[in-house]
Design a protein around this motif. Structure first.
Motif, short mmCIF file in Angstrom:
data_model
loop_
_atom_site.label_atom_id
_atom_site.label_comp_id
_atom_site.label_asym_id
_atom_site.label_seq_id
_atom_site.Cartn_x
_atom_site.Cartn_y
_atom_site.Cartn_z
N ARG A 4 -7.36 2.22 7.31
CA ARG A 4 -6.84 1.00 6.71
C ARG A 4 -7.99 0.13 6.22
NH1 ARG A 4 -3.72 1.91 11.16
NH2 ARG A 4 -5.12 0.69 12.49
N VAL B 38 -6.62 5.55 0.31
CA VAL B 38 -5.88 4.35 -0.07
C VAL B 38 -6.82 3.27 -0.62
CG1 VAL B 38 -4.55 2.41 0.85
CG2 VAL B 38 -3.96 4.73 1.50
N LEU C 72 -6.55 1.65 -4.35
CA LEU C 72 -6.34 0.24 -4.63
C LEU C 72 -7.38 -0.28 -5.62
CD1 LEU C 72 -5.52 -1.07 -1.04
CD2 LEU C 72 -3.91 -0.67 -2.90
N GLN D 49 0.83 -1.21 0.00
CA GLN D 49 0.00 0.00 0.00
C GLN D 49 0.87 1.26 0.00
OE1 GLN D 49 -3.51 -0.02 2.71
NE2 GLN D 49 -2.92 -2.14 3.11
N VAL E 22 -2.26 -6.48 -2.85
CA VAL E 22 -2.83 -6.02 -1.58
C VAL E 22 -4.17 -6.69 -1.33
CG1 VAL E 22 -3.80 -4.04 -0.36
CG2 VAL E 22 -1.62 -3.82 -1.54
#
Length: 356
Positions: free
Chosen positions: A351, A176, A180, A153, A210
């Motif tokens: 996250r 993030v 992704l 990441q 990921v």
């Protein structure tokens, strides 16, 4: 065994074992005189373990085994001996005495292990297998997946920041998780130059990596929850304790009798302050940097949640259990809460996995 004060009171010989990947070296030491009665080196296989027991049978029946690395290179030997009802003592790395002219050998290390066990006031038993070992394996695999996904990441974020303008424009304003998803479905256009094409190919590979790693981590966590619910479901009822924290504590605790007191558990977790007195100053302490750092992180997570939700740290009323919010149950106790991850989270958003 962990409550004994003198090993020489219960056994006639101590067999120290220096363990390695392919071979184990053992030395039989008389507890009365400290003399070496015999030495042998065997293969680290089932046949070698049987040969080692046969060698021990040539000496006193009342014996104890002092093994370094019962959860590592000596795990197979420890299981073999415990299955035969042998007394097995867990040693961390023995203190290395000053060696004349730098002399060192596996038999010498085996002798030192036996004499180290004889000199210690408290003796530890090896960690149990079964559910504990299963949790340890799953925690290690999940931790590896989390660490690898965190690195990937950070690489995605760095490539986007330093990428050509078409890529920066495509990802601008995204967190993030959105980055992704976008990168995983990005397509290459024939009009792009080599730099842009290579960057998009790399971003797509990293994003898909990921996603695969996070799915792997979730699968491991699901297996961890199943084991805990079948072994110690009461831990999951504690406020602030999630499956990863519970698994970390159970792996450190292992089995009843291994940790003889709350003070020993605090020292194992690295939460017991270390006295640093000097002269007439008797109230000075240092922060403990030793112990099991994963266990230390698990306890830190629980305390942090208790403080966040203003729960008393001492006791809670059993009649009215605390009401936990959606984030009150902690699933953290892995390196996913490291400095690198927390830095990335503060810059790029939450996250993908619930680690808080």
């Amino acid at each position: 065994m962990d409550s004994l004060t003198d090993l020489r009171e219960v056994v006639d010989v101590v067999i120290g074992v220096d363990t390695h990947v392919h071979t184990h070296s053992a030395a039989v030491v008389d507890t009365a005189t400290g003399g070496v009665l015999g030495q042998v080196t065997v293969e680290a296989t089932g046949e070698g373990y049987a040969e080692l027991v046969e060698f021990a049978n040539q000496h006193a029946t009342l014996r104890a085994w002092a093994i370094e690395g019962t959860s590592g290179h000596g795990a197979g030997l420890s299981r073999h001996l415990l299955a035969s009802s042998e007394i097995v003592i867990e040693l961390d790395r023995p203190k290395r005495a000053a060696r004349r002219n730098g002399a060192k050998s596996d038999p010498l290390d085996a002798i030192r292990a036996a004499r180290e066990a004889m000199a210690r006031p408290r003796l530890g038993t090896p960690r149990s297998g079964g559910e504990r070992q299963a949790l340890s394996v799953l925690l290690a695999a999940r931790r590896s997946a989390i660490n690898a996904s965190t690195d990937a990441q950070l690489q995605v974020f760095s490539l986007v920041i330093a990428g050509p303008e078409p890529i920066r424009a495509r990802f601008r304003g995204q967190k993030v998780a959105a980055m992704l998803n976008t990168a995983a479905h990005q397509r290459v256009h024939s009009s792009w130059d080599t730099e842009t094409t290579s960057t998009v190919v790399a971003l797509r590979a990293l994003a898909r990596r990921v996603h695969a790693l996070l799915n792997e981590a979730r699968a491991h966590q699901k297996a961890i929850v199943a084991i805990i619910r079948g072994w110690r479901p009461d831990l999951l009822e504690e406020f602030g304790v999630g499956p990863i924290v519970a698994a970390t504590v159970l792996c450190a605790w292992s089995h009843p009798g291994r940790i003889h007191s709350e003070a020993a558990f605090a020292m194992l977790a690295g939460v017991a302050p270390i006295p640093a007195n000097s002269g007439q100053v008797t109230t000075r302490h240092r922060l403990n940097r030793y112990g099991d750092r994963h266990l230390n992180q698990a306890l830190h997570t629980v305390v942090r949640i208790l403080i966040q939700y203003q729960q008393p740290l001492a006791t809670t009323s059993p009649a009215e259990p605390p009401k936990a919010g959606p984030a009150a149950r902690s699933n953290a106790a892995s390196p996913a809460t490291s400095h690198a991850t927390s830095t990335a989270s503060s810059k790029t958003g939450p996250r993908p996995l619930d680690e808080a």
